[in-house]
Design an enzyme around this catalytic site. Structure first.
Site, mmCIF file in Angstrom:
data_model
loop_
_atom_site.group_PDB
_atom_site.id
_atom_site.type_symbol
_atom_site.label_atom_id
_atom_site.label_comp_id
_atom_site.label_asym_id
_atom_site.label_seq_id
_atom_site.Cartn_x
_atom_site.Cartn_y
_atom_site.Cartn_z
ATOM 1 N N LYS A 82 -6.060 -11.852 2.276
ATOM 2 C CA LYS A 82 -4.748 -11.996 1.635
ATOM 3 C C LYS A 82 -5.520 -12.314 -0.520
ATOM 4 O O LYS A 82 -4.975 -12.362 -1.099
ATOM 5 C CB LYS A 82 -4.549 -13.003 2.343
ATOM 6 C CG LYS A 82 -5.447 -14.691 2.534
ATOM 7 C CD LYS A 82 -4.511 -15.516 2.615
ATOM 8 C CE LYS A 82 -6.012 -16.678 3.299
ATOM 9 N NZ LYS A 82 -6.128 -17.184 1.887
ATOM 10 N N ASP A 83 -7.188 -12.526 0.072
ATOM 11 C CA ASP A 83 -7.766 -13.039 -1.385
ATOM 12 C C ASP A 83 -8.242 -11.902 -2.278
ATOM 13 O O ASP A 83 -8.591 -11.664 -3.563
ATOM 14 C CB ASP A 83 -9.044 -13.122 -1.225
ATOM 15 C CG ASP A 83 -8.780 -14.878 -0.641
ATOM 16 O OD1 ASP A 83 -8.511 -15.041 -1.176
ATOM 17 O OD2 ASP A 83 -9.819 -14.780 -0.204
ATOM 18 N N ARG A 135 3.187 -18.885 -2.944
ATOM 19 C CA ARG A 135 3.688 -18.991 -2.245
ATOM 20 C C ARG A 135 4.654 -19.877 -1.213
ATOM 21 O O ARG A 135 5.428 -19.783 -0.808
ATOM 22 C CB ARG A 135 3.642 -17.514 -1.160
ATOM 23 C CG ARG A 135 3.801 -17.116 -0.297
ATOM 24 C CD ARG A 135 3.415 -16.302 1.033
ATOM 25 N NE ARG A 135 2.176 -16.914 1.226
ATOM 26 C CZ ARG A 135 2.489 -17.758 2.448
ATOM 27 N NH1 ARG A 135 2.744 -17.937 3.222
ATOM 28 N NH2 ARG A 135 0.670 -18.118 2.856
ATOM 29 N N ARG A 136 2.987 -20.570 -0.279
ATOM 30 C CA ARG A 136 3.577 -21.583 0.490
ATOM 31 C C ARG A 136 4.793 -22.985 -0.605
ATOM 32 O O ARG A 136 5.168 -23.470 -0.160
ATOM 33 C CB ARG A 136 2.004 -22.148 0.425
ATOM 34 C CG ARG A 136 1.450 -21.400 1.289
ATOM 35 C CD ARG A 136 0.189 -21.862 1.616
ATOM 36 N NE ARG A 136 -0.418 -21.374 2.688
ATOM 37 C CZ ARG A 136 -1.562 -21.405 2.578
ATOM 38 N NH1 ARG A 136 -2.942 -22.079 1.805
ATOM 39 N NH2 ARG A 136 -2.350 -20.305 3.807
ATOM 40 N N ARG A 153 -7.329 -27.892 -4.255
ATOM 41 C CA ARG A 153 -8.468 -26.800 -4.084
ATOM 42 C C ARG A 153 -9.245 -27.234 -3.471
ATOM 43 O O ARG A 153 -9.517 -28.194 -3.033
ATOM 44 C CB ARG A 153 -8.355 -25.887 -6.108
ATOM 45 C CG ARG A 153 -8.123 -25.472 -6.212
ATOM 46 C CD ARG A 153 -7.902 -24.011 -6.418
ATOM 47 N NE ARG A 153 -9.835 -23.444 -6.284
ATOM 48 C CZ ARG A 153 -9.929 -23.203 -7.017
ATOM 49 N NH1 ARG A 153 -9.740 -23.221 -8.831
ATOM 50 N NH2 ARG A 153 -11.083 -22.980 -6.452
ATOM 51 N N ARG A 159 -10.788 -29.074 2.019
ATOM 52 C CA ARG A 159 -9.889 -29.632 1.280
ATOM 53 C C ARG A 159 -8.925 -30.688 2.142
ATOM 54 O O ARG A 159 -8.262 -32.248 1.815
ATOM 55 C CB ARG A 159 -8.510 -28.716 1.601
ATOM 56 C CG ARG A 159 -8.371 -27.700 0.438
ATOM 57 C CD ARG A 159 -7.613 -26.891 0.348
ATOM 58 N NE ARG A 159 -7.951 -25.927 1.283
ATOM 59 C CZ ARG A 159 -6.618 -24.219 1.594
ATOM 60 N NH1 ARG A 159 -6.273 -24.629 1.720
ATOM 61 N NH2 ARG A 159 -8.158 -23.534 2.195
ATOM 62 N N CYS A 258 -1.215 -12.217 -9.048
ATOM 63 C CA CYS A 258 -2.048 -13.808 -8.725
ATOM 64 C C CYS A 258 -0.909 -14.901 -8.467
ATOM 65 O O CYS A 258 -0.913 -15.421 -8.258
ATOM 66 C CB CYS A 258 -3.508 -13.827 -9.021
ATOM 67 S SG CYS A 258 -3.838 -14.457 -11.089
#
Length: 325
Positions: A82-83, A135-136, A153, A159, A258
């Site tokens: 996904k990155d 997206r989230r 971040r 996190r 992005c």
């Protein structure tokens, strides 16, 4: 590059190392020894800025390791798929293997003392939820219309630690936001760092369509390094690879960047593949969706069809509106 071991590059985060160690275990099982080479990427060093100034996730987490493969210092690179940017080719590199897909969905992690029931009852009013994913953020605004989304971040374990400590997230301008009451994270990431006990709620695929490639560990190598490609093929999961090809074809067709809230998820059922994808505006107030079933043996064809349907429904306008200038 003379070496008795396959040199694989990875980020230094706990999750990235766990993923790379899994690759090493699988390669060792088929007779190949691995040397893990750790990189501190731009995105790891700068835990404050948004990723956009670094070129998105691709520039922040992928570019330096890719360069080491291209210049011959590494045989291969580990990426969370996904990155990896899907709207541009990287000449000279190919994905040599994808591991079998981990759970692809997103989950909610709460600060101690908060509850999912309260979050639902208030429609998010009074809650600050942390994520760095557009997206989230778009999906959670649809689910909890009164919630405040804040920039957050860090690696998966750090996190959660910041959440529990009530630490604020520093901003590039010297300010700060938070502390967060909750985080949206990938289930697969929490599994890698052994923090699944912190999952308070698991979003269904229908509630929050995953990011393209979420839950997929990819191993990238030089296109002309046929010996490394041969070695990596022994650990490649063909079904996962096909799903990745379909999902990433959507990104290619949409020319997604992005800063695009684009989601996509493919599943194989026998000889057929189902692919769902969506494009959301940043507020989550508008969503364009498309879903099709096609032959599992033609994943890119299915991805192109879904991408073209999204464009026909107006996805390009949303994507261009959020494109970095």
């Amino acid at each position: 590059m003379a070496s008795d071991r396959l040199r694989i590059g990875t980020r230094k985060s706990a999750m990235a190392i766990a993923q790379t160690e899994e690759i090493a275990r699988r390669l060792k099982a088929v007779g190949t020894e691995v040397e893990i080479v750790k990189f501190e990427t731009t995105g790891d060093i700068d835990q404050v800025s948004k990723l956009l100034p670094h070129g998105g996730k691709g520039g922040a987490f992928v570019a330096q390791i890719r360069e080491a493969v291209l210049n011959g210092r590494l045989h291969a690179a580990m990426h969370s798929l996904k990155d990896v940017p899907g709207n541009e080719d990287t000449p000279g590199l190919v994905i040599g293997a994808t591991l079998s897909r981990d759970p692809p969905g997103d989950v909610l992690v709460l600060r101690p003392g908060t509850s999912v029931d309260e979050l639902k009852r208030t429609r998010g009013k009074g809650f600050e939820i942390g994520t760095n994913s557009v997206r989230r953020a778009a999906y959670v605004r649809r689910l909890f219309p009164e919630i405040e989304v804040i920039h957050f971040r860090g690696a998966a374990d750090s996190r959660v630690r910041k959440l529990d400590q009530g630490a604020k997230q520093k901003l590039p301008d010297g300010g700060a936001v938070g502390p967060a009451d909750a985080l949206i994270m990938a289930r697969s990431g929490l599994e890698r760092v052994r923090l699944t006990s912190r999952i308070a709620y698991e979003f269904s695929i229908a509630e929050m369509l995953p990011a393209v490639g979420q839950g997929i560990v990819a191993v990238e190598c030089a296109a002309r390094d046929f010996e490394t490609r041969r070695i990596l093929s022994a650990i490649d999961d063909a079904t996962t690879h096909a799903c990745a090809d379909a999902e990433r074809e959507v990104l290619w067709v949409l020319n997604g960047h992005c800063n695009s809230p684009i989601a996509g998820f493919a599943e194989v059922m026998g000889t057929e593949m189902q692919l769902a994808a969506s494009v959301l505006d940043h507020a989550g107030s508008r969503i364009i969706e498309a879903s099709r079933v096609g032959r599992a043996s033609r994943p890119r064809e299915l991805g192109r069809a879904v991408g073209m349907e999204l464009l026909a429904r107006g996805a390009a306008e949303i994507i261009e509106r959020g494109r970095p200038v």
